[in-house]
Design a protein around this motif. Structure first.
Motif, PDB file in Angstrom:
ATOM      1  N   ASN A  11       0.812  -1.212   0.000  1.00  0.00           N
ATOM      2  CA  ASN A  11       0.000   0.000   0.000  1.00  0.00           C
ATOM      3  C   ASN A  11       0.850   1.270   0.000  1.00  0.00           C
ATOM      4  O   ASN A  11       0.504   2.262   0.614  1.00  0.00           O
ATOM      5  N   ILE A  12       1.976   1.217  -0.745  1.00  0.00           N
ATOM      6  CA  ILE A  12       2.786   2.436  -0.896  1.00  0.00           C
ATOM      7  C   ILE A  12       3.115   2.762  -2.360  1.00  0.00           C
ATOM      8  O   ILE A  12       3.559   3.866  -2.638  1.00  0.00           O
ATOM      9  N   CYS A  13       2.892   1.832  -3.271  1.00  0.00           N
ATOM     10  CA  CYS A  13       3.232   2.098  -4.679  1.00  0.00           C
ATOM     11  C   CYS A  13       1.997   2.084  -5.577  1.00  0.00           C
ATOM     12  O   CYS A  13       1.506   3.130  -5.987  1.00  0.00           O
ATOM     13  N   ARG A  14       1.509   0.893  -5.880  1.00  0.00           N
ATOM     14  CA  ARG A  14       0.441   0.755  -6.872  1.00  0.00           C
ATOM     15  C   ARG A  14      -0.924   1.188  -6.361  1.00  0.00           C
ATOM     16  O   ARG A  14      -1.623   1.956  -7.038  1.00  0.00           O
ATOM     17  N   SER A  15      -1.331   0.679  -5.205  1.00  0.00           N
ATOM     18  CA  SER A  15      -2.706   0.975  -4.767  1.00  0.00           C
ATOM     19  C   SER A  15      -2.931   2.443  -4.407  1.00  0.00           C
ATOM     20  O   SER A  15      -4.002   2.977  -4.721  1.00  0.00           O
ATOM     21  N   PRO A  16      -1.959   3.154  -3.798  1.00  0.00           N
ATOM     22  CA  PRO A  16      -2.220   4.581  -3.598  1.00  0.00           C
ATOM     23  C   PRO A  16      -2.299   5.355  -4.926  1.00  0.00           C
ATOM     24  O   PRO A  16      -3.079   6.301  -5.046  1.00  0.00           O
ATOM     25  N   LEU A  17      -1.501   4.930  -5.913  1.00  0.00           N
ATOM     26  CA  LEU A  17      -1.607   5.558  -7.232  1.00  0.00           C
ATOM     27  C   LEU A  17      -3.000   5.309  -7.808  1.00  0.00           C
ATOM     28  O   LEU A  17      -3.651   6.232  -8.301  1.00  0.00           O
ATOM     29  N   ALA A  18      -3.466   4.071  -7.731  1.00  0.00           N
ATOM     30  CA  ALA A  18      -4.785   3.736  -8.257  1.00  0.00           C
ATOM     31  C   ALA A  18      -5.865   4.517  -7.516  1.00  0.00           C
ATOM     32  O   ALA A  18      -6.811   5.022  -8.136  1.00  0.00           O
ATOM     33  N   GLU A  19      -5.723   4.636  -6.206  1.00  0.00           N
ATOM     34  CA  GLU A  19      -6.685   5.420  -5.425  1.00  0.00           C
ATOM     35  C   GLU A  19      -6.724   6.864  -5.899  1.00  0.00           C
ATOM     36  O   GLU A  19      -7.788   7.428  -6.155  1.00  0.00           O
ATOM     37  N   GLY A  20      -5.555   7.483  -6.017  1.00  0.00           N
ATOM     38  CA  GLY A  20      -5.484   8.876  -6.444  1.00  0.00           C
ATOM     39  C   GLY A  20      -6.026   9.098  -7.838  1.00  0.00           C
ATOM     40  O   GLY A  20      -6.768  10.052  -8.099  1.00  0.00           O
ATOM     41  N   ILE A  21      -5.683   8.196  -8.749  1.00  0.00           N
ATOM     42  CA  ILE A  21      -6.151   8.325 -10.133  1.00  0.00           C
ATOM     43  C   ILE A  21      -7.671   8.198 -10.194  1.00  0.00           C
ATOM     44  O   ILE A  21      -8.348   9.024 -10.799  1.00  0.00           O
ATOM     45  N   LEU A  22      -8.203   7.153  -9.552  1.00  0.00           N
ATOM     46  CA  LEU A  22      -9.646   6.943  -9.639  1.00  0.00           C
ATOM     47  C   LEU A  22     -10.418   8.061  -8.949  1.00  0.00           C
ATOM     48  O   LEU A  22     -11.426   8.531  -9.483  1.00  0.00           O
ATOM     49  N   LYS A  23      -9.940   8.519  -7.795  1.00  0.00           N
ATOM     50  CA  LYS A  23     -10.600   9.631  -7.109  1.00  0.00           C
ATOM     51  C   LYS A  23     -10.686  10.858  -8.021  1.00  0.00           C
ATOM     52  O   LYS A  23     -11.676  11.577  -8.016  1.00  0.00           O
ATOM     53  N   SER A  24      -9.627  11.093  -8.793  1.00  0.00           N
ATOM     54  CA  SER A  24      -9.594  12.278  -9.658  1.00  0.00           C
ATOM     55  C   SER A  24     -10.594  12.190 -10.807  1.00  0.00           C
ATOM     56  O   SER A  24     -10.941  13.204 -11.405  1.00  0.00           O
ATOM     57  N   LYS A  25     -11.072  10.996 -11.103  1.00  0.00           N
ATOM     58  CA  LYS A  25     -11.965  10.788 -12.239  1.00  0.00           C
ATOM     59  C   LYS A  25     -13.430  10.649 -11.830  1.00  0.00           C
ATOM     60  O   LYS A  25     -14.308  10.627 -12.679  1.00  0.00           O
ATOM     61  N   LEU A  26     -13.682  10.512 -10.524  1.00  0.00           N
ATOM     62  CA  LEU A  26     -15.038  10.285 -10.037  1.00  0.00           C
ATOM     63  C   LEU A  26     -15.538  11.459  -9.207  1.00  0.00           C
ATOM     64  O   LEU A  26     -14.746  12.196  -8.622  1.00  0.00           O
ATOM     65  N   SER A  27     -16.827  11.566  -9.110  1.00  0.00           N
ATOM     66  CA  SER A  27     -17.441  12.602  -8.275  1.00  0.00           C
ATOM     67  C   SER A  27     -17.392  12.174  -6.803  1.00  0.00           C
ATOM     68  O   SER A  27     -16.992  11.052  -6.475  1.00  0.00           O
ATOM     69  N   GLU A  28     -17.853  13.057  -5.962  1.00  0.00           N
ATOM     70  CA  GLU A  28     -17.888  12.772  -4.530  1.00  0.00           C
ATOM     71  C   GLU A  28     -18.975  11.764  -4.168  1.00  0.00           C
ATOM     72  O   GLU A  28     -19.122  11.399  -3.002  1.00  0.00           O
ATOM     73  N   ASP A  29     -19.708  11.288  -5.171  1.00  0.00           N
ATOM     74  CA  ASP A  29     -20.704  10.244  -4.944  1.00  0.00           C
ATOM     75  C   ASP A  29     -20.051   8.877  -4.773  1.00  0.00           C
ATOM     76  O   ASP A  29     -20.733   7.880  -4.526  1.00  0.00           O
ATOM     77  N   PHE A  30     -18.730   8.836  -4.929  1.00  0.00           N
ATOM     78  CA  PHE A  30     -17.973   7.599  -4.808  1.00  0.00           C
ATOM     79  C   PHE A  30     -16.930   7.754  -3.699  1.00  0.00           C
ATOM     80  O   PHE A  30     -16.395   8.838  -3.502  1.00  0.00           O
ATOM     81  N   ILE A  31     -16.659   6.662  -3.035  1.00  0.00           N
ATOM     82  CA  ILE A  31     -15.568   6.628  -2.050  1.00  0.00           C
ATOM     83  C   ILE A  31     -14.513   5.685  -2.592  1.00  0.00           C
ATOM     84  O   ILE A  31     -14.831   4.556  -3.016  1.00  0.00           O
ATOM     85  N   VAL A  32     -13.264   6.134  -2.609  1.00  0.00           N
ATOM     86  CA  VAL A  32     -12.153   5.310  -3.078  1.00  0.00           C
ATOM     87  C   VAL A  32     -11.102   5.292  -1.977  1.00  0.00           C
ATOM     88  O   VAL A  32     -10.758   6.332  -1.406  1.00  0.00           O
ATOM     89  N   ASP A  33     -10.590   4.117  -1.687  1.00  0.00           N
ATOM     90  CA  ASP A  33      -9.568   3.941  -0.651  1.00  0.00           C
ATOM     91  C   ASP A  33      -8.562   2.919  -1.175  1.00  0.00           C
ATOM     92  O   ASP A  33      -8.741   2.347  -2.251  1.00  0.00           O
ATOM     93  N   SER A  34      -7.511   2.680  -0.400  1.00  0.00           N
ATOM     94  CA  SER A  34      -6.537   1.669  -0.777  1.00  0.00           C
ATOM     95  C   SER A  34      -6.008   0.972   0.467  1.00  0.00           C
ATOM     96  O   SER A  34      -6.096   1.502   1.578  1.00  0.00           O
ATOM     97  N   ALA A  35      -5.449  -0.221   0.240  1.00  0.00           N
ATOM     98  CA  ALA A  35      -4.898  -1.024   1.335  1.00  0.00           C
ATOM     99  C   ALA A  35      -3.855  -1.970   0.762  1.00  0.00           C
ATOM    100  O   ALA A  35      -3.768  -2.167  -0.455  1.00  0.00           O
TER     101      ALA A  35
END
Length: 149
Positions: A11-35
């Motif tokens: 949870n320091i390389c790929r998943s935080p990147l995926a979290e950040g990317i997906l959050k940037s593409k979705l509205s606040e109607d979605f919750i994105v996290d990583s682990a």
């Protein structure tokens, strides 16, 4: 509200990147996290190279904090995207029901349906590996958004 979890090993390389990317593409109607499936980096910020490649594309993931995947994540999240086969197996091993298992998907299958490709771990590679991972995750996140909206 749809809740999505991105999972890699530490949870320091790929998943935080995926979290950040997906959050940037979705509205606040979605919750994105990583682990991560391992607890090596619980409480740690993302790898500086992940932070740098995210920043290159206008994303700030420096405030994210590593945490370990927990069985309760099956109750919290609707979709759980994993980066590779090992982490897929680790998450599915914790599943209590078929419903839990059905939430777990290899992220690159969103782009390459049924191919079961993996997002390589860039941790021991150079800067170029983080760029490649960013591009793979960006494409996968575009496909996720298309399916959600």
């Amino acid at each position: 509200m749809t809740k999505i979890l991105m999972v890699c090993l530490g949870n320091i390389c790929r998943s935080p990147l995926a979290e950040g990317i997906l959050k940037s593409k979705l509205s606040e109607d979605f919750i994105v996290d990583s682990a991560g499936t391992a607890n090596y980096h619980s409480g740690s910020a993302p790898d500086k190279r992940s932070i740098a490649v995210a920043k290159k594309y206008g994303l700030d993931i420096s405030n994210l904090s590593g945490r370990q995947f927990d069985v309760s994540d099956f109750d919290t999240f609707d979709l759980i995207y994993v980066m590779d086969h090992s982490n897929f197996d680790n998450v599915v091993r914790l599943a209590r029901t078929a419903k839990d298992t059905s939430k777990v998907k290899l992220i690159l299958n969103e782009v390459h349906h049924g191919k079961n490709f993996e997002v390589p771990d860039p941790y021991y590679g150079g800067e170029h590996g983080f760029e490649n991972v960013y591009q793979m995750l960006d494409e996968a996140c575009d496909a996720i958004v298309k399916n959600l909206i």
